[in-house]
Design a protein around this motif. Structure first.
Motif, short mmCIF file in Angstrom:
data_model
loop_
_atom_site.label_atom_id
_atom_site.label_comp_id
_atom_site.label_asym_id
_atom_site.label_seq_id
_atom_site.Cartn_x
_atom_site.Cartn_y
_atom_site.Cartn_z
N LEU A 55 1.54 -4.58 -2.05
CA LEU A 55 0.39 -4.37 -1.15
C LEU A 55 -0.05 -5.68 -0.52
CD1 LEU A 55 -1.69 -1.86 -3.31
CD2 LEU A 55 -0.48 -1.36 -1.18
N TYR A 56 -0.12 -6.74 -1.31
CA TYR A 56 -0.54 -8.04 -0.78
C TYR A 56 0.42 -8.53 0.30
CZ TYR A 56 -1.73 -13.01 -0.63
OH TYR A 56 -2.08 -14.27 -0.22
N THR A 57 1.71 -8.26 0.11
CA THR A 57 2.74 -8.75 1.04
C THR A 57 2.84 -7.90 2.30
OG1 THR A 57 4.02 -9.61 -0.83
CG2 THR A 57 5.19 -9.33 1.26
N HIS A 58 2.68 -6.59 2.17
CA HIS A 58 2.99 -5.69 3.29
C HIS A 58 1.79 -5.11 4.01
CE1 HIS A 58 6.76 -5.68 0.93
NE2 HIS A 58 7.34 -5.45 2.08
N GLN B 1 -15.66 2.84 8.01
CA GLN B 1 -15.19 4.12 7.47
C GLN B 1 -14.11 3.90 6.43
OE1 GLN B 1 -13.79 6.83 10.46
NE2 GLN B 1 -13.14 8.38 8.98
N ASP B 2 -14.24 4.54 5.26
CA ASP B 2 -13.21 4.47 4.23
C ASP B 2 -12.04 5.35 4.66
OD1 ASP B 2 -15.00 2.93 2.88
OD2 ASP B 2 -15.57 4.46 1.42
N ARG B 3 -10.86 4.75 4.85
CA ARG B 3 -9.72 5.49 5.39
C ARG B 3 -8.70 5.89 4.34
NH1 ARG B 3 -9.88 5.42 10.92
NH2 ARG B 3 -11.32 3.92 11.85
N GLY B 4 -8.74 5.28 3.18
CA GLY B 4 -7.93 5.75 2.06
C GLY B 4 -6.53 5.18 1.99
N ALA B 5 -5.81 5.63 0.95
CA ALA B 5 -4.49 5.10 0.63
C ALA B 5 -3.45 5.45 1.69
CB ALA B 5 -4.05 5.62 -0.73
N LYS C 164 0.47 3.84 5.72
CA LYS C 164 1.10 4.24 6.99
C LYS C 164 0.95 3.17 8.05
CE LYS C 164 1.22 7.95 10.44
NZ LYS C 164 0.68 9.29 10.81
N TYR C 165 -0.27 2.62 8.18
CA TYR C 165 -0.54 1.66 9.25
C TYR C 165 -0.50 0.21 8.76
CZ TYR C 165 -1.95 5.79 11.83
OH TYR C 165 -1.96 7.02 12.45
N LYS C 166 -0.31 0.02 7.45
CA LYS C 166 -0.16 -1.32 6.86
C LYS C 166 -1.34 -2.23 7.17
CE LYS C 166 4.11 -0.44 5.41
NZ LYS C 166 4.27 0.91 5.95
N MET D 298 -7.84 -1.13 -2.61
CA MET D 298 -8.18 -0.50 -3.88
C MET D 298 -7.65 0.93 -3.94
SD MET D 298 -11.91 0.67 -5.27
CE MET D 298 -11.89 1.93 -3.97
N SER D 299 -7.85 1.70 -2.86
CA SER D 299 -7.41 3.10 -2.83
C SER D 299 -5.89 3.20 -2.92
CB SER D 299 -7.91 3.77 -1.54
OG SER D 299 -9.31 3.80 -1.49
N ALA D 300 -5.19 2.32 -2.21
CA ALA D 300 -3.72 2.36 -2.22
C ALA D 300 -3.18 1.98 -3.60
CB ALA D 300 -3.18 1.41 -1.16
N PHE D 301 -3.78 0.96 -4.23
CA PHE D 301 -3.32 0.59 -5.57
C PHE D 301 -3.56 1.73 -6.55
CE2 PHE D 301 -3.74 -1.15 -9.79
CZ PHE D 301 -2.72 -2.09 -9.86
N SER D 302 -4.73 2.35 -6.49
CA SER D 302 -5.03 3.48 -7.39
C SER D 302 -4.02 4.60 -7.21
CB SER D 302 -6.44 4.00 -7.14
OG SER D 302 -7.42 3.14 -7.66
#
Length: 305
Positions: free
Chosen positions: A177-180, A189-193, A198-200, A208-212
């Protein structure tokens, strides 16, 4: 008889001295344990957090008997425990079984088109010497969630790739996640994982949402956290723009902190103070986990300052 009286007097004197010594030692010990300090003390230190809200009456009417909810730190996390809460005026603390807390200001009065500043002061005991434990209710909920997780198409696609490459550890997920994913400024607005993958791109909430989502898809117990990263000083004034999101996840028999936006991983970090939990079943608190305050009168507006 005279000899017996002398012996009795001698024993009585020594018993009195022993009792006095016990009382003295107990009193000193109690004072030491209770003494507030901003430095390490018996493995712990204390930090005073302060934060403020501006509550405004935007009407031409007098507002009376109003109430206003603001967030507070968790009662207890792996690194801190709330010792005391003080505010301006009358209040009560409402909490749930995870230890999330709301401070409810009560019986507020604001004149027409008037405003007032409300200050919250929270005294924390911070575990400065070793890794503590998260409350059982939080741990149990996170474990249940990981066994019943749902993954969207972007999450499923990426976790399949990472597993095929044998790069699906929590550290691998955080580093990917940190790299990409591009870190951007605050998004209202909270857009989520799915959006983040998708849009990086995304702010700390998307990270946080993507890691979860990825950790759950890989069947790791995990939950999101909202709060503040504070300095090591004994007094800290929290500002609205310093609010941050991160994760706690379980691997190799221990809970660790992951801040994938900042590429940080830590088994024990006392700078991160948890206020809100994400990704766990809802509770009795009548607010979303991301809200920092709730106004209950349409004539009023508020902001954290």
């Amino acid at each position: 008889m005279r000899l017996l009286n002398a012996i009795f007097a001698h024993l009585t004197k020594h018993m009195f001295l022993v009792v006095l010594l016990i009382i003295s030692v107990g009193g000193v010990t109690y004072w030491l344990l209770q003494k507030p300090t901003g430095t390490n003390f018996l493995g712990k230190k204390q930090i005073l957090l302060s934060y403020q809200f501006e509550l405004a009456n935007n009407s031409d009417q007098l507002v009376s008997s109003a109430y206003f909810d603001v967030f507070a730190p968790l009662k207890q996390s792996a690194t801190h425990q709330v010792l005391d809460i003080k505010t301006d005026g009358e209040f009560e603390v409402v909490s749930d079984h995870y230890g999330q807390q709301l401070i409810r200001f009560k019986n507020l009065t604001l004149p027409p088109n008037g405003a007032r500043i409300l200050t919250v002061r929270v005294l924390l005991a911070v575990n400065a010497v070793g890794q503590g434990q998260w409350p059982k209710a939080i741990v149990q909920a996170a474990r249940e969630k990981s066994r019943n997780s749902w993954a969207g198409p972007e999450v499923s696609r990426l976790i399949s790739i990472l597993q095929h490459q044998q790069q699906d550890s929590l550290r691998d997920i955080s580093e990917w996640l940190y790299t990409h994913v591009e870190s951007v400024d605050y998004m209202a607005q909270d857009r989520g994982a799915e959006y983040a993958l998708k849009y990086k791109r995304g702010d700390c909430t998307e990270f946080m949402s993507a890691f979860s989502a990825l950790a759950q898809a890989a069947e790791y117990p995990v939950f999101g956290v909202g709060g503040f990263v504070v300095s090591e000083s004994s007094g800290v004034l929290l500002k609205a723009d310093a609010y941050h999101n991160w994760n706690q996840a379980f691997e190799n028999q221990s809970w660790e902190l992951f801040d994938s936006q900042r590429n940080l991983r830590s088994a024990h970090n006392t700078s991160y103070v948890a206020f809100r939990l994400f990704g766990l079943p809802e509770t009795n608190l009548k607010t979303s986990s991301s809200q920092r305050f709730v106004v209950h009168d349409e004539r009023l507006t508020a902001k954290m300052i």
